[in-house]
Design an enzyme around this catalytic site. Structure first.
Site, short mmCIF file in Angstrom:
data_model
loop_
_atom_site.label_atom_id
_atom_site.label_comp_id
_atom_site.label_asym_id
_atom_site.label_seq_id
_atom_site.Cartn_x
_atom_site.Cartn_y
_atom_site.Cartn_z
N GLN A 121 0.83 -1.22 0.00
CA GLN A 121 0.00 0.00 0.00
C GLN A 121 0.86 1.26 0.00
O GLN A 121 0.50 2.27 -0.60
CB GLN A 121 -0.90 -0.03 1.25
N LYS A 136 -2.62 -0.98 6.73
CA LYS A 136 -3.63 -2.01 6.43
C LYS A 136 -4.09 -2.58 7.77
O LYS A 136 -3.32 -2.59 8.74
CB LYS A 136 -3.03 -3.13 5.58
N ASP A 176 -12.09 -3.41 2.43
CA ASP A 176 -11.32 -4.40 1.66
C ASP A 176 -12.18 -5.66 1.66
O ASP A 176 -13.40 -5.56 1.87
CB ASP A 176 -9.94 -4.63 2.30
#
Ligand code: NDP
Length: 456
Positions: A121, A136, A176
């Site tokens: 990311q 995350k 997600d």
């Protein structure tokens, strides 16, 4: 170890030592080591004549998250039983902005997977050109088969711990796998209740409470814009192309929709039970039906074959179907080396990773060796976090942009990302090395910011 794309024996020796060190320091974390290996393999040759990065241990520091928070998430099921899950937030790198990255609820979630995702990311967010660091999070919670009330209680418990670690200028989580609009709504509601603040602390929110138009579509649409740009770069077009898509969630359904809009045919979708195949290409009606099936009714993809006469269902993955392009959009490591061989033998021209790290390293190597145009996840699926970044801007300014404007911003962002990859990955012989291009373009900005800060 994966292959070096360039570099002399000294570079290879440094690289091997670096990778060995990462593996030694992260035992039992194969996904994380795989992700670091992939980035290092392309970035090391680029750094060969830039000693300041090595002298300042930039790559060593980049492979260590700034912070990993792990916590207990107790909740009560509908039968009154107390259940306990584990939650995490990996705050990987804040060199160029607040930590930013999704939250995943899936039984497979562990620290290795979240570290791999947070690491990736960081580079992806850098590629968007927006001021966002990498992070995350998630939990080993399985939302499948849970009632709305159970999911709500879980989300409230999760945020009751996480709220103290996040903030609009600190860390801004998003959705997600297993975390969509419903879950973001529950988490935002609980955050607001605990803190008594209405701020843009989460993205992917409902349009009524600060969400951005185009966020839902952004990842899938962006992936197909990137595929179109890759084909155009190689004097080809998406029009008339057949595209194999895996997954049937947010990313997959919007990828299929954009393929259709751009004049291509999306032939497949899948879930963990198998895949559906439509030789005519999915129609908008069929795509809408799958969206409703997965996001509202939470059913199985096999049900599509009962509903539509031109759709068939089979167990396994869709990679044996003949198609011009493949856009894996479900989960990590869903394309093996054997799947890659099958796709290559069937004449695949381009592969765009819409999910995060869907191709095993050996599969990536096989595509590159066979001259298949290969777009890596951190570039191909960056449109999602890109529009999340735009949601943050709208929330800070307490404004809301129109759909047409956001569509244009997304399309332009994907073109800019594509061009940055070409800048660092152009090759005199074969197709553009998008893997090296994305890694180096993403790396440079973060690394230079870290150099400016001194040893922190
Ligand atoms: P969803 O939860 O909406 O959908 C995930 C899909 O993948 C479902 O169809 C699911 O099937 C399938 N799937 C999950 N695990 C497996 C498995 N082991 N084998 C086969 N199929 C599986 O997630 P998203 O669409 O949001 O995310 C998909 C991918 O895209 C992930 O890698 C995510 O990290 C990545 N991504 C998502 C972004 C976003 O904006 N949403 C942004 C950038 C990347 P089932 O219903 O059976 O579980």
């Amino acid at each position: 170890m994966s292959k070096l794309h360039a570099g002399d024996s000294k570079t290879n020796e440094y690289l091997q030592r670096y990778i060995d060190g990462v593996e030694r320091r992260n035992p039992g974390q194969p996904e994380f080591c795989q992700a670091v290996n992939e980035v290092a393999t392309t970035v090391f040759p680029y750094l060969a004549d830039k000693p300041e990065y090595h002298e300042n241990q930039i790559l060593e520091r980049m492979a260590e998250p700034e912070r990993v928070i792990s916590f207990r998430v107790p909740w009560t099921d509908d039968d009154g039983r107390i259940r306990t899950n584990r939650g995490w937030r990996v705050q990987f790198n804040s060199a160029i902005g607040p930590y930013k990255g999704g939250v995943r609820f899936h039984p497979s979630v562990n620290e290795s997977i979240l570290k791999f995702l947070g690491f990736e990311q960081t580079f992806k967010n850098s590629l968007t050109g927006l001021p966002m660091g990498g992070g995350k999070g998630g939990a080993n919670f399985n939302p499948k088969g849970k009632s709305d009330n159970e999911v709500m209680r879980f989300c409230q418990s999760f945020i009751t711990e996480l709220y103290r670690h996040i903030g609009e200028d600190t860390d801004v989580p998003a959705g997600d796998i297993g975390v969509g609009g419903r879950e973001i709504g529950y988490m935002f509601g609980q955050y607001k209740r605990i803190t008594n603040r209405f701020v843009g602390v989460l993205t992917g929110k409902g349009l009524e409470f600060g969400g951005s138009k185009m966020r839902t579509e952004a990842t899938g649409y962006g992936a197909i814009f990137f595929l179109r740009n890759m084909l155009a770069q190689h004097k080809d077009s998406i029009e008339g192309k057949s595209v194999l898509v895996s997954g049937s969630g947010n990313v997959a359904t919007h990828a299929c929709e954009k393929v259709l809009q751009l004049g291509g045919k999306a032939l497949t979708m899948s879930d963990s039970g198998g895949f559906i195949h439509c030789a005519d290409g999915f129609s908008q009606e069929q795509i809408d039906w799958v969206k409703e099936l997965k996001a509202v009714r939470r059913g199985r993809i096999s049900e599509a074959a009962d509903e539509f006469s031109n759709i068939t269902f089979q167990e396994g993955r869709p990679w044996g179907v003949v198609g011009d392009c493949a856009v894996p959009s479900a989960t990590q490591n869903e394309v093996s080396a054997d799947d890659a061989k099958t796709l290559i033998n069937n004449g695949v021209k381009a592969v765009g990773e819409a999910a995060n790290m869907p191709c095993e390293q050996a599969a990536v190597d096989a595509f590159v060796d066979a001259g298949v145009i290969f777009g890596p996840a951190k570039a191909v699926n960056a449109g999602g976090v890109g529009v999340s970044g735009l949601e943050m801007s709208q929330n800070s300014g307490r404004i809301s942009w129109g759909e047409a404007e956001l569509k244009k911003l997304l399309e332009n962002m994907m073109t800019d990302i594509h061009d940055s990859c070409v800048q660092y990955g152009e090759s005199k012989s074969g197709p553009v090395d998008y893997l090296a291009g994305a890694n180096i373009a993403g790396f440079v900005k973060v690394a230079d910011a870290m150099l400016s800060y001194g040893h922190v």
